[in-house]
Design a protein around this motif. Structure first.
Motif, PDB file in Angstrom:
ATOM      1  N   THR A 241      -8.165   3.299  -3.561  1.00 26.71           N
ATOM      2  CA  THR A 241      -8.424   1.893  -3.883  1.00 26.71           C
ATOM      3  C   THR A 241      -8.431   0.981  -2.663  1.00 26.71           C
ATOM      4  O   THR A 241      -9.131  -0.029  -2.650  1.00 26.71           O
ATOM      5  N   ASP A 242      -7.654   1.334  -1.638  1.00 27.09           N
ATOM      6  CA  ASP A 242      -7.568   0.443  -0.487  1.00 27.09           C
ATOM      7  C   ASP A 242      -7.912   1.109   0.836  1.00 27.09           C
ATOM      8  O   ASP A 242      -7.738   0.524   1.890  1.00 27.09           O
TER       9      ASP A 242
ATOM     10  N   GLY B  80       0.785  -1.236   0.000  1.00 29.49           N
ATOM     11  CA  GLY B  80       0.000   0.000   0.000  1.00 29.49           C
ATOM     12  C   GLY B  80       0.810   1.275   0.000  1.00 29.49           C
ATOM     13  O   GLY B  80       0.238   2.364   0.084  1.00 29.49           O
TER      14      GLY B  80
END
Length: 425
Positions: free
Chosen positions: A322-323, A217
């Motif tokens: 996205t995360d 990440g």
């Protein structure tokens, strides 16, 4: 020759030669308009430009660009090939800036420009300008992975830039700040921008290590820092959020309509945590539909001028990556008391409507309310019920299926009404 077109042509002459003054005859010569009729029109349009403060009259009776209009300020939009454009006016086309005239401005910088060639009268070709000053740099800091290359030009090391708009530049850090080790991802403050002595690189001070290039990440985290998205809340904001009860108190119920007997559901994505609206539908005895839309009453907790309000204003919105989600409000609020979580008592602002068989809202009222969500639904599950008629999903939510079917009926009525209304808009 249209008057407005002539006015624009004259304005382009003045803008294109900001340091020169023109007599009426000289303007006519530049435009190649001759004769008494053309002369009279030029005089009239110069008078208009003077009234509009675009032109000013010199002591010897000539016309020049108003000094106040000579400094044009706008945002520089860089191209990878070295040239750029400056948006300096809401109406006028952007000014083209040749590579040699950019003053090495970076994408997004606020710059002052001078027009060196006016645009064509029919606006088929925009003006050309040159940057005369960089008023403000968009980039104040950068983020990237640190390394110690052989060609470090005598600096402590290099940060590899990931922002595509400035990735063509090298970025060296001096030994004034922290001393990162190769492989660490750091933020760095810019202290030297591209200039005549080093047009292909910048220099900065390493400020903070945010992780390692191999961390899961880390690419997303770099985006967060590159765009200066505030990932943490100030202490006073966190304290203000922690001071708010995590449940609805008895005092807060006063003056609110209790609608906990209604079948309300939230419908969101699978990963959503902040559930800010709930809906319900039922058919009335007269054949019309009752539609209730109930929004979490965040304003009850985030009062004007409070630390929470100021921080929410500064952030403007929650940021969905996205995360992860970087919320506009502390999670204690956004995922807690301000989220319409299933089975929990919550404060709302409600809009309840009566909609007829033609999709017209014939009655409505808005009021503060007290609600409790019956189910935390997802778009997938609702589609499984209404479109796929999936037996397992329908059995799981069998008590709610009749309401969802009525929602489907109302949706079709509203969609049909929208198609009828569009041609009338």
């Amino acid at each position: 020759m249209q008057d407005n077109e002539l006015k624009n042509e004259i304005a382009n002459v003045l803008v294109g030669h900001p340091d020169k003054s023109f007599s009426v005859e000289e303007v006519a010569d530049v435009l190649k308009y001759h004769g008494s009729a053309a002369f009279k029109l030029i005089v009239q349009e110069l008078a208009v430009l003077e009234r509009e403060k675009v032109a000013s009259v010199t002591l010897d009776g000539k016309f020049q660009l108003n000094p106040e209009k000579r400094k044009l300020t706008g945002i520089f939009h860089a191209n990878d090939k070295g040239f750029g454009f400056v948006a300096y006016d809401e109406v006028e086309p952007d000014a083209y800036i040749a590579p040699d005239n950019t003053m090495l401005a970076l994408n997004g910088d606020t710059v002052e420009i001078e027009i060196v060639r006016p645009g064509s009268a029919d606006q088929s070709k925009g003006p050309e300008g040159k940057v005369t000053a960089i008023v403000d740099h968009k980039y104040k800091s950068v983020v990237g992975g640190f390394s110690k290359p052989d060609d470090d030009r005598g600096y402590y090391g290099e940060v590899k830039l990931t922002d595509k708009k400035i990735a063509k530049y090298k970025f060296y850090i001096n030994d004034v700040g922290i001393k990162p080790t190769p492989g660490e991802v750091v933020t760095a403050q810019i202290v030297e921008y591209p200039n005549a002595s080093h047009p292909d690189y910048m220099v900065g001070i390493a400020e903070k290590v945010i992780g390692s290039v191999d961390d899961p990440g880390i690419d997303i985290l770099q985006v967060v820092y590159a765009h200066d998205i505030p990932a943490e809340f100030p202490e006073e904001v966190t304290e203000a959020a922690n001071a708010i009860p995590d449940h609805v108190t008895e005092e807060e119920k006063i003056g609110r309509e209790d609608i906990t007997d209604q079948t309300l559901v939230t419908i969101d994505g699978e990963s959503s945590k902040d559930l800010d609206d709930a809906v319900t539908v039922w058919q009335l005895p007269n054949g019309n539909y009752h539609l209730g839309v109930h929004i979490a009453d965040v304003s009850h907790y985030v009062t004007p001028g409070s630390p929470l309000d100021k921080e929410a204003f500064r952030r403007g919105t929650s940021v969905y990556l996205t995360d992860r989600v970087i919320p506009m409000l502390p999670r204690r609020l956004s995922n807690g008391i301000c989220s319409l979580n299933e089975g929990e008592l919550r404060l709302c602002m409600s809009c309840e409507m009566e909609i007829d068989q033609f999709g017209n809202v014939i009655k409505h009222r808005i009021h503060p309310s007290l609600m409790r969500s019956k189910a935390r639904m997802t778009y997938t599950a609702v589609n499984q019920i209404l479109e796929a008629h999936d037996e397992k999903t329908m059995d799981q939510y069998k008590e709610l299926v009749p309401m969802f079917e009525q929602m489907g009926d109302l949706h079709r009525i509203l969609a049909k009404n929208r198609k009828i209304m569009v041609p009338l808009i």
